[in-house]
Design a protein around this motif. Structure first.
Motif, PDB file in Angstrom:
ATOM      1  N   VAL A  18      -3.949  -3.802 -29.768  1.00 33.79           N
ATOM      2  CA  VAL A  18      -3.228  -3.811 -31.050  1.00 33.79           C
ATOM      3  C   VAL A  18      -2.947  -2.389 -31.516  1.00 33.79           C
ATOM      4  N   MET A  19      -3.947  -1.526 -31.442  1.00 32.63           N
ATOM      5  CA  MET A  19      -3.754  -0.142 -31.870  1.00 32.63           C
ATOM      6  C   MET A  19      -2.745   0.575 -30.969  1.00 32.63           C
ATOM      7  N   GLY A  20      -2.778   0.297 -29.647  1.00 31.07           N
ATOM      8  CA  GLY A  20      -1.828   0.924 -28.738  1.00 31.07           C
ATOM      9  C   GLY A  20      -0.401   0.499 -29.021  1.00 31.07           C
ATOM     10  N   ILE A  21      -0.191  -0.798 -29.277  1.00 31.97           N
ATOM     11  CA  ILE A  21       1.162  -1.280 -29.583  1.00 31.97           C
ATOM     12  C   ILE A  21       1.690  -0.624 -30.856  1.00 31.97           C
ATOM     13  N   ILE A  22       0.832  -0.569 -31.865  1.00 28.68           N
ATOM     14  CA  ILE A  22       1.266   0.052 -33.130  1.00 28.68           C
ATOM     15  C   ILE A  22       1.556   1.541 -32.929  1.00 28.68           C
ATOM     16  N   TRP A  23       0.712   2.232 -32.153  1.00 29.41           N
ATOM     17  CA  TRP A  23       0.937   3.658 -31.898  1.00 29.41           C
ATOM     18  C   TRP A  23       2.248   3.885 -31.156  1.00 29.41           C
ATOM     19  N   LEU A  24       2.545   3.050 -30.164  1.00 34.53           N
ATOM     20  CA  LEU A  24       3.800   3.188 -29.423  1.00 34.53           C
ATOM     21  C   LEU A  24       5.003   2.944 -30.326  1.00 34.53           C
ATOM     22  N   ALA A  25       4.913   1.931 -31.186  1.00 30.81           N
ATOM     23  CA  ALA A  25       6.034   1.625 -32.082  1.00 30.81           C
ATOM     24  C   ALA A  25       6.279   2.779 -33.052  1.00 30.81           C
ATOM     25  N   LEU A  26       5.209   3.279 -33.652  1.00 27.03           N
ATOM     26  CA  LEU A  26       5.369   4.400 -34.586  1.00 27.03           C
ATOM     27  C   LEU A  26       5.870   5.654 -33.873  1.00 27.03           C
ATOM     28  N   THR A  27       5.383   5.895 -32.663  1.00 27.00           N
ATOM     29  CA  THR A  27       5.840   7.063 -31.898  1.00 27.00           C
ATOM     30  C   THR A  27       7.330   6.973 -31.580  1.00 27.00           C
ATOM     31  N   ALA A 178       2.525   1.519 -42.131  1.00 20.21           N
ATOM     32  CA  ALA A 178       1.223   1.965 -41.614  1.00 20.21           C
ATOM     33  C   ALA A 178       0.079   1.342 -42.415  1.00 20.21           C
ATOM     34  N   LEU A 179       0.236   1.340 -43.756  1.00 21.59           N
ATOM     35  CA  LEU A 179      -0.799   0.717 -44.590  1.00 21.59           C
ATOM     36  C   LEU A 179      -0.914  -0.770 -44.311  1.00 21.59           C
ATOM     37  N   PHE A 180       0.252  -1.435 -44.170  1.00 21.86           N
ATOM     38  CA  PHE A 180       0.235  -2.873 -43.897  1.00 21.86           C
ATOM     39  C   PHE A 180      -0.403  -3.170 -42.538  1.00 21.86           C
ATOM     40  N   VAL A 181       0.009  -2.380 -41.548  1.00 25.49           N
ATOM     41  CA  VAL A 181      -0.552  -2.580 -40.206  1.00 25.49           C
ATOM     42  C   VAL A 181      -2.042  -2.298 -40.199  1.00 25.49           C
ATOM     43  N   LEU A 182      -2.447  -1.266 -40.932  1.00 24.56           N
ATOM     44  CA  LEU A 182      -3.873  -0.960 -41.020  1.00 24.56           C
ATOM     45  C   LEU A 182      -4.635  -2.135 -41.639  1.00 24.56           C
ATOM     46  N   ALA A 183      -4.059  -2.688 -42.715  1.00 28.34           N
ATOM     47  CA  ALA A 183      -4.697  -3.858 -43.345  1.00 28.34           C
ATOM     48  C   ALA A 183      -4.707  -5.044 -42.384  1.00 28.34           C
TER      49      ALA A 183
END
Length: 474
Positions: A18-27, A178-183
């Motif tokens: 999950v963290m990797g997918i979010i990091w790739l999307a934000l990158t 980012a806040l939403f994804v973090l939550a």
């Protein structure tokens, strides 16, 4: 790898994925914005560079005009080449909004480069006055280029103002995302962690409850654990242990019960031996004495007394037999008749004895079965009644075998006394319990002796003899 370890690794892989997918999307989004921003910045720098290189060209021309030299001429031509290269690169900045100004801008650059060429040629020909006039023209064109550069920059900024606004808005949205994804990650991880921990803690709680039950002695409660990992194997082993312990306890209980029965039988045997010893105190001397008295009474004409002594002697002879052997029912009935004859002589008209026999009396029965029951009927049932009463002996054939009933119409037994009589090993009624236990041991069955009574209504004792009797002695 155990299943619990697999669960842990699955939870870790899920979190990392999950963290990797979010990091790739934000990158990816950040790179796109950065690329667009770099493109706009490059346009600004290229437009500004045209103005700066034009100014540098004018400065180089002024140096060559003031102090002509081959070196300065070479520097000026190099700068002129740079300006011409920028002129070609201006085409990359053309779009629908600035097409006209880019064309005008290129014309100005062409004019300044052409004028600069003439200045260099005139200086080389040493026509300084005309060279100065061309230099002034080149300076004027350079000033136009500077003004147009500012205009183009203003237009570029106006053109990309929406882009910067979108970039700022995108940045704000990325912050919110980012806040939403973090939550969301927090919720997902908490849910996954709770599910994982619950899948472990619930079986552990059930095993703890089962252990407490076993510690409290509740071995009949099964151990049930719904799990598919190592805890299920542990619960199965725990359940197997519980079953083994429960079976062992049942086995110990049965052994204790058998030991208790054995102790009861030993006490019964000791009681019987004690009574036998008490009753056999010099019995042969008493038997011979009674026979002598009977003959003396007969010779003296006291025939009734002689008969009574004969009954006493017969009763004594029967008591000299082994109590642990079986006798025909006929002998028990005969002994009861002798006993009742003696009691009738004692009570006179207050005691009546009747019989009703409709059965085969050759059936074997434990010796001394009927006498204790008849004796109880006389002593406890008839004797306390002022007017006396009747004792009846009924024997008949029934489908199940043989039924013997000893009845009296005496004072009867109240409910509390009847419960004490029927209690196992009642010290107050050892005779009744003795007869009951000997019947059970002889025939190998239970519930062969029942007693019914009510206060003031007499008592009935019923003996059931099974159809298939035992062949060996009691």
């Amino acid at each position: 790898m155990t299943k619990i370890q697999q669960k842990i690794w699955l939870l870790v892989i899920l979190a990392v994925a999950v963290m990797g997918i979010i990091w790739l999307a934000l990158t990816h989004v950040t790179e796109q914005n950065q690329q667009k921003s770099n493109e706009v910045l490059k346009r600004y720098m290229e437009i500004n560079d045209v103005s700066q290189q034009t100014k540098a060209l004018i400065t180089s021309l002024n140096t060559q005009l003031v102090t002509p030299s081959a070196y300065h001429a070479q520097q000026t031509r190099a700068q002129l080449s740079k300006v011409r290269d920028l002129e070609q690169e201006l085409e990359t900045l053309r779009n629908d909004d600035n097409g006209f100004r880019i064309t005008s801008y290129r014309h100005l650059l062409e004019s300044v480069t052409d004028t600069s060429e003439r200045v260099l040629r005139l200086v080389n020909e040493q026509e300084l006055e005309e060279a100065t006039m061309e230099f002034n023209e080149a300076t004027r064109i350079a000033n136009y280029i500077s003004e147009m550069t500012m205009t183009l920059l203003s237009e570029e900024m106006a053109t990309y103002n929406g882009f910067y606004g979108a970039l700022i808005e995108t940045s704000e949205q990325l912050n919110k995302l980012a806040l939403f994804v973090l939550a969301l990650i927090t919720v997902v991880l908490l849910a996954a962690t709770y599910g994982f921990s619950y899948s472990i803690t619930k079986p552990v709680d059930e095993l703890t409850r089962a252990a407490n039950d076993l510690a409290e002695g509740h071995f009949d409660r099964p151990v049930k654990v719904e799990s598919k990992d190592e805890l299920a194997f542990l619960a199965s082993t725990f359940e197997h242990m519980r079953v083994n312990i429960n079976e062992y306890i049942d086995e110990l209980t049965q052994k204790a019960h058998l030991e208790q029965e054995l102790q009861k039988n030993k006490l019964l045997l000791k009681e019987s031996q004690l009574k036998s010893l008490q009753n056999q105190m010099n019995p042969h001397f008493l038997f011979n004495t009674l026979n002598t008295l009977s003959k003396k009474a007969y010779l003296d004409g006291a025939e009734e007394t002689s008969d009574l002594l004969v009954d006493v002697a017969g009763l004594l002879r029967y008591n000299l037999k082994n109590r642990d052997q079986a006798v025909p029912l006929e002998e028990e009935v005969a002994v009861i008749a002798q006993y009742m004859a003696i009691q009738q002589a004692r009570f006179a008209d207050r005691l009546t004895y009747t019989t009703s026999i409709d059965a085969d009396l050759s059936v074997p029965i434990p010796s001394f079965t009927l006498q204790p029951l008849v004796e109880n009927a006389v002593i406890h049932g008839i004797e306390p009644v002022e007017n006396g009463g009747t004792v009846k002996l009924n024997i008949k054939t029934v489908p199940q075998g043989l039924q013997i009933q000893i009845m009296d119409d005496g004072q009867g037994i109240n409910a509390e006394q009847l419960q004490r009589i029927q209690a196992p090993q009642s010290e107050a009624h050892i005779g009744f319990y003795n007869v009951q236990k000997r019947l059970e041991l002889f025939y190998g069955q239970t519930n062969l002796l029942q007693i019914t009574s009510s206060e003031g209504q007499g008592t009935v004792v019923t003996i059931h003899i099974p159809r298939e009797e035992r062949a060996d002695d009691a």
